[in-house]
Structures are given as structure tokens and as C-alpha cells.
Motif scaffolding. Structure first.
Motif, PDB file in Angstrom:
ATOM      1  N   ALA A   1       9.985  15.225  26.178  1.00  8.32           N
ATOM      2  CA  ALA A   1       9.902  15.061  27.807  1.00  8.32           C
ATOM      3  C   ALA A   1      11.197  14.598  28.404  1.00  8.32           C
ATOM      4  O   ALA A   1      11.546  15.041  29.420  1.00  8.32           O
ATOM      5  N   GLY A   2      11.850  13.905  27.751  1.00  8.78           N
ATOM      6  CA  GLY A   2      13.149  13.160  28.349  1.00  8.78           C
ATOM      7  C   GLY A   2      14.101  14.382  28.489  1.00  8.78           C
ATOM      8  O   GLY A   2      14.993  14.416  29.601  1.00  8.78           O
ATOM      9  N   SER A   3      14.346  15.182  27.506  1.00  7.25           N
ATOM     10  CA  SER A   3      15.202  16.247  27.437  1.00  7.25           C
ATOM     11  C   SER A   3      14.929  17.481  28.509  1.00  7.25           C
ATOM     12  O   SER A   3      15.715  17.813  28.983  1.00  7.25           O
ATOM     13  N   GLU A   4      13.585  17.265  28.743  1.00  6.19           N
ATOM     14  CA  GLU A   4      13.114  18.574  29.925  1.00  6.19           C
ATOM     15  C   GLU A   4      13.742  18.280  31.106  1.00  6.19           C
ATOM     16  O   GLU A   4      13.838  18.894  32.332  1.00  6.19           O
ATOM     17  N   SER A   5      13.621  16.723  31.499  1.00  2.36           N
ATOM     18  CA  SER A   5      14.280  16.117  32.643  1.00  2.36           C
ATOM     19  C   SER A   5      15.414  16.560  33.182  1.00  2.36           C
ATOM     20  O   SER A   5      15.935  16.440  34.203  1.00  2.36           O
ATOM     21  N   VAL A   6      16.425  16.644  32.113  1.00  5.49           N
ATOM     22  CA  VAL A   6      17.897  17.071  32.435  1.00  5.49           C
ATOM     23  C   VAL A   6      18.150  18.493  32.325  1.00  5.49           C
ATOM     24  O   VAL A   6      18.133  19.087  31.623  1.00  5.49           O
ATOM     25  N   SER A   7      18.198  18.743  33.775  1.00  4.41           N
ATOM     26  CA  SER A   7      18.242  20.315  34.251  1.00  4.41           C
ATOM     27  C   SER A   7      19.830  20.609  34.200  1.00  4.41           C
ATOM     28  O   SER A   7      20.147  21.807  34.113  1.00  4.41           O
ATOM     29  N   HIS A   8      20.557  19.853  34.423  1.00  8.12           N
ATOM     30  CA  HIS A   8      22.112  20.179  34.709  1.00  8.12           C
ATOM     31  C   HIS A   8      23.015  18.878  34.319  1.00  8.12           C
ATOM     32  O   HIS A   8      22.764  17.708  34.211  1.00  8.12           O
ATOM     33  N   ASN A   9      24.210  19.044  34.007  1.00 10.49           N
ATOM     34  CA  ASN A   9      25.351  18.155  33.834  1.00 10.49           C
ATOM     35  C   ASN A   9      26.624  18.051  34.646  1.00 10.49           C
ATOM     36  O   ASN A   9      26.552  18.902  35.431  1.00 10.49           O
ATOM     37  N   ASP A  10      27.461  17.448  34.195  1.00 11.68           N
ATOM     38  CA  ASP A  10      28.518  17.324  35.023  1.00 11.68           C
ATOM     39  C   ASP A  10      29.480  18.731  35.090  1.00 11.68           C
ATOM     40  O   ASP A  10      30.212  19.147  36.012  1.00 11.68           O
ATOM     41  N   ALA A  11      29.388  19.408  33.900  1.00 13.77           N
ATOM     42  CA  ALA A  11      30.049  20.560  33.906  1.00 13.77           C
ATOM     43  C   ALA A  11      29.477  21.644  34.729  1.00 13.77           C
ATOM     44  O   ALA A  11      30.213  22.568  35.407  1.00 13.77           O
ATOM     45  N   ASP A  12      28.123  21.732  34.926  1.00 13.92           N
ATOM     46  CA  ASP A  12      27.495  22.599  35.790  1.00 13.92           C
ATOM     47  C   ASP A  12      27.818  22.303  37.441  1.00 13.92           C
ATOM     48  O   ASP A  12      28.063  22.980  38.348  1.00 13.92           O
ATOM     49  N   ILE A  13      27.850  20.982  37.499  1.00 12.67           N
ATOM     50  CA  ILE A  13      28.335  20.473  38.919  1.00 12.67           C
ATOM     51  C   ILE A  13      29.681  20.774  39.459  1.00 12.67           C
ATOM     52  O   ILE A  13      30.049  21.438  40.446  1.00 12.67           O
ATOM     53  N   ALA A  14      30.530  20.831  38.148  1.00 17.11           N
ATOM     54  CA  ALA A  14      31.929  20.943  38.468  1.00 17.11           C
ATOM     55  C   ALA A  14      31.997  22.540  38.806  1.00 17.11           C
ATOM     56  O   ALA A  14      32.943  23.113  39.536  1.00 17.11           O
TER      57      ALA A  14
ATOM     58  N   TRP B   1      20.407  19.727  44.091  1.00 15.63           N
ATOM     59  CA  TRP B   1      20.656  18.621  43.164  1.00 15.63           C
ATOM     60  C   TRP B   1      21.225  17.199  43.908  1.00 15.63           C
ATOM     61  O   TRP B   1      21.267  16.429  43.330  1.00 15.63           O
ATOM     62  N   GLY B   2      21.314  17.683  44.961  1.00 15.26           N
ATOM     63  CA  GLY B   2      21.744  16.465  46.062  1.00 15.26           C
ATOM     64  C   GLY B   2      23.246  15.768  45.897  1.00 15.26           C
ATOM     65  O   GLY B   2      23.429  14.729  45.993  1.00 15.26           O
ATOM     66  N   VAL B   3      24.190  16.874  45.642  1.00 11.99           N
ATOM     67  CA  VAL B   3      25.524  16.604  45.480  1.00 11.99           C
ATOM     68  C   VAL B   3      26.276  17.508  46.705  1.00 11.99           C
ATOM     69  O   VAL B   3      25.697  18.355  47.107  1.00 11.99           O
ATOM     70  N   PRO B   4      27.667  16.950  46.943  1.00 10.76           N
ATOM     71  CA  PRO B   4      28.351  17.856  47.944  1.00 10.76           C
ATOM     72  C   PRO B   4      28.558  19.243  47.346  1.00 10.76           C
ATOM     73  O   PRO B   4      28.777  19.488  46.142  1.00 10.76           O
TER      74      PRO B   4
ATOM     75  N   GLY C   1      28.503  23.985  29.952  1.00  7.59           N
ATOM     76  CA  GLY C   1      27.027  23.732  31.079  1.00  7.59           C
ATOM     77  C   GLY C   1      25.952  24.071  30.301  1.00  7.59           C
ATOM     78  O   GLY C   1      25.788  24.757  29.308  1.00  7.59           O
ATOM     79  N   ILE C   2      24.807  23.548  31.127  1.00  9.54           N
ATOM     80  CA  ILE C   2      23.345  23.456  30.216  1.00  9.54           C
ATOM     81  C   ILE C   2      22.353  24.043  31.445  1.00  9.54           C
ATOM     82  O   ILE C   2      21.276  24.516  30.972  1.00  9.54           O
ATOM     83  N   ASP C   3      22.791  24.258  32.810  1.00 15.50           N
ATOM     84  CA  ASP C   3      21.819  24.693  33.606  1.00 15.50           C
ATOM     85  C   ASP C   3      21.784  26.363  33.531  1.00 15.50           C
ATOM     86  O   ASP C   3      22.771  27.070  33.671  1.00 15.50           O
ATOM     87  N   GLY C   4      20.651  26.806  33.224  1.00 20.18           N
ATOM     88  CA  GLY C   4      20.215  28.168  33.127  1.00 20.18           C
ATOM     89  C   GLY C   4      21.013  29.161  34.224  1.00 20.18           C
ATOM     90  O   GLY C   4      21.712  29.981  33.861  1.00 20.18           O
ATOM     91  N   PRO C   5      20.672  28.983  35.625  1.00 21.64           N
ATOM     92  CA  PRO C   5      20.975  29.758  36.440  1.00 21.64           C
ATOM     93  C   PRO C   5      22.373  29.686  36.706  1.00 21.64           C
ATOM     94  O   PRO C   5      23.265  30.873  37.062  1.00 21.64           O
ATOM     95  N   SER C   6      23.193  28.668  36.340  1.00 22.49           N
ATOM     96  CA  SER C   6      24.556  28.347  36.664  1.00 22.49           C
ATOM     97  C   SER C   6      25.346  29.218  35.341  1.00 22.49           C
ATOM     98  O   SER C   6      26.301  29.973  35.639  1.00 22.49           O
ATOM     99  N   ARG C   7      24.563  29.081  34.325  1.00 24.10           N
ATOM    100  CA  ARG C   7      25.101  29.830  32.860  1.00 24.10           C
ATOM    101  C   ARG C   7      25.163  31.374  33.191  1.00 24.10           C
ATOM    102  O   ARG C   7      26.199  32.187  32.908  1.00 24.10           O
ATOM    103  N   ALA C   8      23.788  31.781  34.000  1.00 23.69           N
ATOM    104  CA  ALA C   8      23.944  33.206  34.360  1.00 23.69           C
ATOM    105  C   ALA C   8      24.572  33.808  35.245  1.00 23.69           C
ATOM    106  O   ALA C   8      25.411  34.767  35.220  1.00 23.69           O
ATOM    107  N   LEU C   9      24.952  32.764  36.250  1.00 23.80           N
ATOM    108  CA  LEU C   9      26.138  33.263  37.100  1.00 23.80           C
ATOM    109  C   LEU C   9      27.251  33.439  36.573  1.00 23.80           C
ATOM    110  O   LEU C   9      28.362  34.332  36.882  1.00 23.80           O
ATOM    111  N   ALA C  10      27.813  32.172  35.732  1.00 19.23           N
ATOM    112  CA  ALA C  10      28.936  32.355  35.034  1.00 19.23           C
ATOM    113  C   ALA C  10      29.102  33.876  34.417  1.00 19.23           C
ATOM    114  O   ALA C  10      30.221  34.174  34.182  1.00 19.23           O
TER     115      ALA C  10
END
Length: 206
Positions: free
Chosen positions: A42-55, A108-111, A177-186
Motif C-alpha cells: 500500500a505504501g509503494s502504491e502511494s508513491v507515483s513519482h520521484n525527483d527524477a520525474d519532476i526534474a 503534482w503541486g510543483v512549479p 524515473g518511476i512515473d509511467g506517463p513521464s517514462r512513456a513521454l520520454a
């Protein structure tokens, strides 16, 4: 009479044992190890993205914006149909990607861009280092002033470097990165821009 009493005692004991045994006591579903595993999942499912995805999303937005600005210069400065077609193709592909990444970062609530994007974007006119293939202000000014064959050469050279930078950024996202849509875009950016690099090198005779 004694036999009846003994039989009744046995039946009463069996009934009591049956009442105390429920599905919630099944060791297969309620062992400490199983509960811990469920909590970890349950904890791992709550993490949808990381710093690499944001960058990746934050830095690719200004990178794409410059490519779109370069593409918008093409119509009034070239007579080469292939260059004109590439410019249109790049603009049509990258503006929707900018919109997609902006929406993702907002969710994600980031700039949409990091605070130091200008510092790292290679926009300075001092001829300094250009991160990820970004054109400097001086290079963009020279491109804007050029026409015809000279424009084609500067534009193709600059866009090849720009695309190589985008491919490197995409590779980093795919590695970290770990975010699926970001990785697909990459992956999409890497495939399309590598193909365009091949086209541009052919136009330059490379």
C-alpha cells in the motif's frame, strides 16, 4: 446415564471449539508477515513519482519551448521544403507535449519550471555552457538574422544539438524515473527526435 453425560460433554466441547474458530484466525491471511507485506504494498502504491520525474518534466518544458521558437522562425527564412516540413512537424509535436507536462506538474503541486531554470538553460549570451543542447541568446540572434542556405545550415546544426540534448534527458528519465506517463513521454521523445536527427543529418549531407 454416565455414557450419556460423557457424550454430551464431548459434543459441548466440540461446539465451543467451533464457535471460537473463525475465518479471521486463518494464519494464511492474518500472519504478521502477510500484514506487513500488505502495508508495504500500500505504501509503494502511494508513491507515483520521484525527483527524477519532476526534474524531467520541469526541464523539458523550457527545452521544448526553445525548439518551438526555433521552428517558428522557419517559414519566413527558408525556401527548402524539407526544412519547412521539419519545422512544422517539430512545432506540432512539441507544443502538445509542453501542455501535457505542464498539466502533470500542476497535478503534482510543483512549479512548471525550477527556480534556477534560467541559470541552467544555456540562455546566457556570454558563450557559456549550454545544458542539454540549448541555444544561447547569441546563437538564437544569429539564427533569427539568417536567411536562405545560411539559415538552413544554422537551424539544422542547432536543432540536431537540441535534439541530442532532449534524447539525453529522456535517457535519464528512463533510467531513474518511476512515473509511467513521464517514462512513456520520454520514450516517445527519444524515438521521434532520433528519427528527426537522422533526417536533419541527411539534409546536411552527413
Amino acid at each position: 446415564m454416565k455414557r450419556q453425560t460423557t457424550a454430551c460433554s464431548i459434543l459441548l466441547a466440540a461446539a465451543l471449539l467451533g464457535a471460537c474458530s473463525t475465518g479471521t484466525d486463518d494464519p494464511a491471511t492474518n500472519s504478521p508477515a502477510t500484514s506487513a507485506s500488505a502495508s508495504a504494498a500500500a505504501g509503494s502504491e502511494s508513491v507515483s513519482h520521484n525527483d527524477a520525474d519532476i526534474a524531467f518534466n520541469q526541464m523539458m518544458i523550457p527545452h521544448h519551448r526553445q525548439a518551438v521558437a526555433m521552428a517558428e522562425l522557419v517559414d519566413e527564412r527558408t525556401t527548402t521544403p524539407a526544412v519547412r516540413a521539419l519545422g512544422e512537424q517539430i512545432e506540432n509535436a512539441q507544443q502538445p507535449e509542453i501542455d501535457q507536462m505542464t498539466t502533470r506538474l500542476t497535478d503534482w503541486g510543483v512549479p512548471a519550471e525550477p527556480a534556477d531554470s534560467n541559470e541552467h538553460g544555456g540562455h546566457g549570451g556570454d558563450g557559456g555552457h549550454s545544458m542539454s543542447g540549448m541555444m544561447t541568446d547569441d546563437e538564437m540572434a544569429a539564427l533569427t538574422d539568417a536567411r536562405g542556405t545560411e539559415f538552413d545550415r544554422l537551424w539544422l546544426d542547432g536543432m540536431i544539438r537540441h535534439h541530442l540534448g532532449a534524447v539525453a534527458m529522456a535517457d535519464d528519465e528512463l533510467a531513474r524515473g518511476i512515473d509511467g506517463p513521464s517514462r512513456a513521454l520520454a520514450q516517445q521523445i527519444k524515438a521521434s527526435q532520433q528519427a528527426e536527427i537522422g533526417e536533419m543529418k541527411q539534409l546536411l549531407g552527413q
